[in-house]
Design a protein around this motif. Structure first.
Motif, PDB file in Angstrom:
ATOM      1  N   THR A  79       1.146  -1.225  -0.234  1.00  0.00           N
ATOM      2  CA  THR A  79      -0.120   0.125   0.053  1.00  0.00           C
ATOM      3  C   THR A  79       0.722   1.377  -0.320  1.00  0.00           C
ATOM      4  O   THR A  79       2.295   0.726   0.406  1.00  0.00           O
ATOM      5  CB  THR A  79      -0.570  -0.215   1.255  1.00  0.00           C
ATOM      6  OG1 THR A  79      -0.032   0.242   2.361  1.00  0.00           O
ATOM      7  CG2 THR A  79      -2.071  -1.261   1.251  1.00  0.00           C
ATOM      8  N   THR A  80      -0.006   2.249  -0.185  1.00  0.00           N
ATOM      9  CA  THR A  80       0.856   4.079  -0.285  1.00  0.00           C
ATOM     10  C   THR A  80       1.615   3.541   0.707  1.00  0.00           C
ATOM     11  O   THR A  80       3.133   4.284   1.278  1.00  0.00           O
ATOM     12  CB  THR A  80      -0.118   4.707  -0.405  1.00  0.00           C
ATOM     13  OG1 THR A  80      -0.674   4.145  -2.234  1.00  0.00           O
ATOM     14  CG2 THR A  80       1.209   5.880  -0.703  1.00  0.00           C
ATOM     15  N   GLU A  92       2.652  11.421  -0.872  1.00  0.00           N
ATOM     16  CA  GLU A  92       2.089  11.917  -1.922  1.00  0.00           C
ATOM     17  C   GLU A  92       3.365  10.993  -2.573  1.00  0.00           C
ATOM     18  O   GLU A  92       3.472  10.426  -4.579  1.00  0.00           O
ATOM     19  CB  GLU A  92       2.131  12.928  -1.676  1.00  0.00           C
ATOM     20  CG  GLU A  92       2.107  13.745  -3.310  1.00  0.00           C
ATOM     21  CD  GLU A  92       1.904  15.271  -3.311  1.00  0.00           C
ATOM     22  OE1 GLU A  92       2.313  15.137  -4.437  1.00  0.00           O
ATOM     23  OE2 GLU A  92       1.193  15.763  -2.146  1.00  0.00           O
ATOM     24  N   SER A  95       2.077   7.466  -3.266  1.00  0.00           N
ATOM     25  CA  SER A  95       1.597   6.694  -3.956  1.00  0.00           C
ATOM     26  C   SER A  95       1.958   7.563  -5.928  1.00  0.00           C
ATOM     27  O   SER A  95       2.018   6.874  -6.452  1.00  0.00           O
ATOM     28  CB  SER A  95       0.038   8.295  -3.997  1.00  0.00           C
ATOM     29  OG  SER A  95      -0.169   7.901  -5.036  1.00  0.00           O
ATOM     30  N   GLU A  99       1.771   4.313  -9.081  1.00  0.00           N
ATOM     31  CA  GLU A  99       0.823   4.813  -9.504  1.00  0.00           C
ATOM     32  C   GLU A  99       1.560   4.640 -11.044  1.00  0.00           C
ATOM     33  O   GLU A  99       1.322   4.151 -12.059  1.00  0.00           O
ATOM     34  CB  GLU A  99       0.555   5.704  -9.184  1.00  0.00           C
ATOM     35  CG  GLU A  99      -1.038   6.039  -9.028  1.00  0.00           C
ATOM     36  CD  GLU A  99      -1.776   4.715  -9.474  1.00  0.00           C
ATOM     37  OE1 GLU A  99      -1.867   4.997 -10.598  1.00  0.00           O
ATOM     38  OE2 GLU A  99      -2.292   3.811  -8.470  1.00  0.00           O
TER      39      GLU A  99
END
Length: 136
Positions: A79-80, A92, A95, A99
């Protein structure tokens, strides 16, 4: 800030200062010293930009390797928050990196029951999966 990044910023800054000084001299006194402009503004700034670009690529490759090691230790699921907790990235940045890896096709996105994004690495195979792979 590491020494390479500091050197790159110093070179870019000194190139900018050199360009300003030579530009001022050219406008005020009509002196065009092309060798001086080249040596004291263009070359330092260009080399500084090149160093900065190379340093960013190296840091990106190192971060990808760190995330891969983390995924291998967490059964290919991240997970982030996992990435932010175990690396130097904030939430941030974590993420964005995950991505980016997903867009490149290295990860598959899942959604947990609570709505959190879970990234699954597909490139890791167990030894049994590797041994049972067929020849192409």
């Amino acid at each position: 800030m590491n020494s390479r990044r500091l050197l790159a910023k110093t070179l870019v800054g000194s190139g900018a200062v050199g360009a300003l000084l030579y530009g001022y001299a050219a406008l005020k006194y009509g002196v065009w010293d092309l060798l001086g402009i080249l040596l004291f503004s263009v070359l330092p700034a260009t080399y500084g930009f090149m160093l900065n670009k190379r340093d960013r690529k190296r840091a990106s490759a190192h971060m990808e390797k760190e995330i891969l090691k983390l995924a291998a230790n967490r059964k290919n699921l991240l997970t982030t928050a996992d990435v932010a907790l175990c690396t130097s990235l904030n939430m941030e940045q974590s993420s964005e990196v995950l991505e980016d890896l997903r867009r490149k096709g290295y990860l598959r996105l899942k959604v947990a029951d609570n709505g959190a994004f879970v990234y699954e690495f597909q490139s890791f195979l167990s030894m049994e999966e590797k041994l049972s792979a067929e020849r192409v």
